[in-house]
Write an enzyme that holds these catalytic residues in place. Structure first.
Site, mmCIF file in Angstrom:
data_model
loop_
_atom_site.group_PDB
_atom_site.id
_atom_site.type_symbol
_atom_site.label_atom_id
_atom_site.label_comp_id
_atom_site.label_asym_id
_atom_site.label_seq_id
_atom_site.Cartn_x
_atom_site.Cartn_y
_atom_site.Cartn_z
ATOM 1 C CG ASN A 35 -55.431 -7.191 -7.321
ATOM 2 O OD1 ASN A 35 -56.113 -8.190 -7.542
ATOM 3 N ND2 ASN A 35 -55.915 -5.970 -7.401
ATOM 4 C CE LYS A 72 -53.828 -3.698 -12.147
ATOM 5 N NZ LYS A 72 -55.248 -3.584 -12.031
ATOM 6 N NE ARG A 131 -59.154 -6.660 -4.491
ATOM 7 C CZ ARG A 131 -59.537 -5.593 -5.167
ATOM 8 N NH1 ARG A 131 -58.700 -4.992 -5.962
ATOM 9 N NH2 ARG A 131 -60.750 -5.121 -5.016
ATOM 10 C CG HIS A 137 -65.412 -2.551 -4.399
ATOM 11 N ND1 HIS A 137 -66.541 -2.213 -5.088
ATOM 12 C CD2 HIS A 137 -64.510 -2.927 -5.337
ATOM 13 C CE1 HIS A 137 -66.346 -2.379 -6.386
ATOM 14 N NE2 HIS A 137 -65.105 -2.814 -6.565
ATOM 15 C CG HIS A 175 -64.765 1.388 -4.772
ATOM 16 N ND1 HIS A 175 -63.511 1.277 -4.222
ATOM 17 C CD2 HIS A 175 -64.670 0.825 -6.001
ATOM 18 C CE1 HIS A 175 -62.701 0.696 -5.090
ATOM 19 N NE2 HIS A 175 -63.393 0.400 -6.183
ATOM 20 N NE ARG A 222 -67.925 -6.390 -12.697
ATOM 21 C CZ ARG A 222 -67.206 -6.189 -11.593
ATOM 22 N NH1 ARG A 222 -67.692 -6.505 -10.405
ATOM 23 N NH2 ARG A 222 -66.001 -5.673 -11.676
ATOM 24 C CG MET A 255 -66.899 8.114 -16.335
ATOM 25 S SD MET A 255 -68.616 7.965 -16.902
ATOM 26 C CE MET A 255 -69.404 7.165 -15.527
ATOM 27 N NE ARG A 256 -59.453 7.826 -18.253
ATOM 28 C CZ ARG A 256 -58.332 7.311 -17.763
ATOM 29 N NH1 ARG A 256 -57.312 8.088 -17.496
ATOM 30 N NH2 ARG A 256 -58.226 6.021 -17.541
ATOM 31 C CD GLU A 266 -59.168 7.717 -6.004
ATOM 32 O OE1 GLU A 266 -58.099 7.929 -6.613
ATOM 33 O OE2 GLU A 266 -59.368 6.672 -5.347
ATOM 34 C CG ASN A 267 -59.110 10.398 -11.296
ATOM 35 O OD1 ASN A 267 -58.244 11.164 -10.900
ATOM 36 N ND2 ASN A 267 -59.040 9.084 -11.126
ATOM 37 C CD GLU A 305 -58.949 -1.605 -3.785
ATOM 38 O OE1 GLU A 305 -58.243 -1.193 -4.736
ATOM 39 O OE2 GLU A 305 -60.077 -2.080 -3.949
HETATM 40 P P1 ADP Z 1 -60.828 -0.803 -11.266
HETATM 41 O O1 ADP Z 1 -62.183 -1.177 -10.747
HETATM 42 O O2 ADP Z 1 -60.436 -1.555 -12.507
HETATM 43 O O3 ADP Z 1 -59.733 -0.693 -10.203
HETATM 44 P P2 ADP Z 1 -60.478 2.077 -11.438
HETATM 45 O O4 ADP Z 1 -60.736 2.405 -10.015
HETATM 46 O O5 ADP Z 1 -59.098 2.228 -11.967
HETATM 47 O O6 ADP Z 1 -61.064 0.662 -11.839
HETATM 48 O O7 ADP Z 1 -61.446 3.008 -12.313
HETATM 49 C C1 ADP Z 1 -61.518 2.940 -13.704
HETATM 50 C C2 ADP Z 1 -62.535 3.980 -14.165
HETATM 51 O O8 ADP Z 1 -62.103 5.276 -13.708
HETATM 52 C C3 ADP Z 1 -62.673 4.081 -15.690
HETATM 53 O O9 ADP Z 1 -64.028 4.235 -16.043
HETATM 54 C C4 ADP Z 1 -61.913 5.356 -16.013
HETATM 55 O O10 ADP Z 1 -62.402 6.002 -17.144
HETATM 56 C C5 ADP Z 1 -62.152 6.184 -14.783
HETATM 57 N N1 ADP Z 1 -61.108 7.195 -14.642
HETATM 58 C C6 ADP Z 1 -59.834 6.999 -14.279
HETATM 59 N N2 ADP Z 1 -59.135 8.158 -14.342
HETATM 60 C C7 ADP Z 1 -60.012 9.097 -14.772
HETATM 61 C C8 ADP Z 1 -59.939 10.492 -15.054
HETATM 62 N N3 ADP Z 1 -58.792 11.147 -14.895
HETATM 63 N N4 ADP Z 1 -61.051 11.120 -15.455
HETATM 64 C C9 ADP Z 1 -62.216 10.448 -15.616
HETATM 65 N N5 ADP Z 1 -62.367 9.138 -15.367
HETATM 66 C C10 ADP Z 1 -61.282 8.474 -14.945
#
Ligand code: ADP
Length: 397
Positions: A15, A22, A95, A183, A210, A243, A286-287, A333-334, A380
């Protein structure tokens, strides 16, 4: 080929981005990567290659002398030669973000196809040129290596005609100005996961969210894409880390005509300075926003959740109903508070969250009596490996 030779065969998944590549290495029939890692800091002075032996949990690091992408790939190939043997690498799966109208399936890359795909670079300027450059470097370094393109647009290519149209004069759709969607590798994985683990739901109407740095939604019926929130480029739909998501096109005209921004400045604004970062002025992550006490951080999260819920409503209309909602990718997911805030706005659809299950990131996070709301980790790479095998098998390799 003897069974033991076959056991030694390896597939490489790549990727490739602007400053990182990656990768993951799989056994030819393996489900999980044997090694994974990335070349990072490319283009800078401190580029390095990080490699993790997944089973052993061991990591190694090599500095990359020139810091360029080709150097990184050569270093990776040399490492693979030493580690698995030169003959073991059977194919590389890339990818590739954009396959245009022609590609609804993975395909073996050759020079002519690379040129065709180059023409799509303007539609995905942040990703496509880097995806293709990696394939070009590898073609130079290892001309006999089978390389396969796995497209992020492919999953959406069989959408109904009406879902692919903008209301522009027909000439433009004939010239490829269509809603493509992205995606797709992630949505393909989730469709497969639903088929194996939730077959009844898989046969129905599902919206998959997603939500990562890039964010989009896909409306699926019977595991096939019927509509998606991203359009001609990966700018459309939901607000993302940086974006803007869906934007009145009149804003673009205003910025250029009335405010005197150049086209490059507008591109930078829409791709890099908008979304969560733009609204919060704090972070695209987001974190960090959830951890911040600044009201601007809270407002950015609120806009994100509002727009996600609103757009889910639009996809439910495209599906003419809903049987379940799936969250995936980094935020999906998180990030329990974001999931809760989105689902809270969707009570009218018969969705409700179980707070404990949501906080524990369980697979099923809906309350009793609600339609299913699931959290499914995406993968993916697994789709790229499967598609690469498929192309190899079709070629009788
Ligand atoms: P990409 O589109 O770069 O693949 P990811 O799927 O890795 O992105 O998602 C990145 C986003 O997910 C970021 O906003 C990050 O803060 C959030 N994120 C990842 N892990 C956590 C977590 N444990 N808690 C809250 N948000 C998370």
């Amino acid at each position: 080929m003897s069974p033991s030779d076959a056991n030694r065969k390896r597939l490489l998944v790549l990727n490739s981005g602007s400053s990182s590549i990656k990768f993951a290495v799989f056994a030819i029939h393996g489900q999980d990567p044997l090694w994974r890692g990335q070349a990072e800091g490319l283009g800078g002075t401190r580029a390095r290659l990080l490699i993790e032996d997944v089973a052993a949990g061991e990591r190694e690091e090599q500095s990359l002398s020139s810091g360029g992408h080709e150097d990184a790939l050569k270093t990776l190939l040399d490492w693979l030669d030493r580690t698995v043997g030169h003959a073991a690498l059977q194919a590389v799966g890339h990818r590739v973000v954009h396959g245009g109208t022609a590609h609804a399936d993975p395909v073996r890359l050759d020079q002519a196809l690379l040129e065709e795909l180059d023409d799509l670079s303007g539609l995905a300027p942040l990703h496509q040129p880097h995806n293709l450059a990696a394939a070009r470097h590898l073609m130079r370094l290892r001309p006999d290596l089978v390389q396969v393109a796995c497209f992020d647009t492919a999953f959406h290519r069989r959408q109904p005609w009406v879902a692919q149209q903008f209301a522009l004069p027909r000439e433009w759709s004939r010239r490829g100005v269509l809603r493509y969607g992205f995606h797709g590798l992630s949505y393909d994985f989730i469709a497969g996961k639903l088929r194996t683990d939730f077959p009844e739901l898989a046969a129905g109407r599902v919206v998959v969210a997603h939500l990562g740095n890039g964010a989009s939604l896909c409306a699926m019926r019977n595991g096939e894409s019927r509509a998606t929130s991203m359009g001609f480029t990966a700018l459309d739909g939901l607000p993302m880390g940086q974006r803007c998501g869906a934007l009145d096109p009149g804003v673009v005209l205003y910025l250029i005509q009335q405010q005197g921004l150049s086209v490059d400045e507008v591109q930078d604004l829409l791709y890099h300075r908008s979304g969560l970062l733009g609204i919060s002025g704090i972070s695209h992550d987001m974190r960090e926003l959830l951890a911040s006490e600044a009201h601007e951080a809270g407002e950015a999260v609120s806009v994100f959740c509002y727009r996600a819920a609103r757009e889910i409503g639009s996809l439910v209309a495209a599906l003419e109903g809903l049987d379940g909602l799936v969250f995936t990718a980094g935020i999906g997911e998180n990030c329990a508070p974001v999931r809760a805030a989105i689902v809270e706005r969707l009570g009218w659809l018969g969705l409700a969250i179980d707070e404990e299950a949501n906080a524990a990131h369980e697979t099923a996070i809906h309350a009793t009596g609600s339609l299913p709301v699931l959290v499914l980790p995406t993968n993916e790479e697994a789709v790229i490996v499967r598609e690469t095998r498929q192309v190899l098998e079709a070629a009788g390799a």
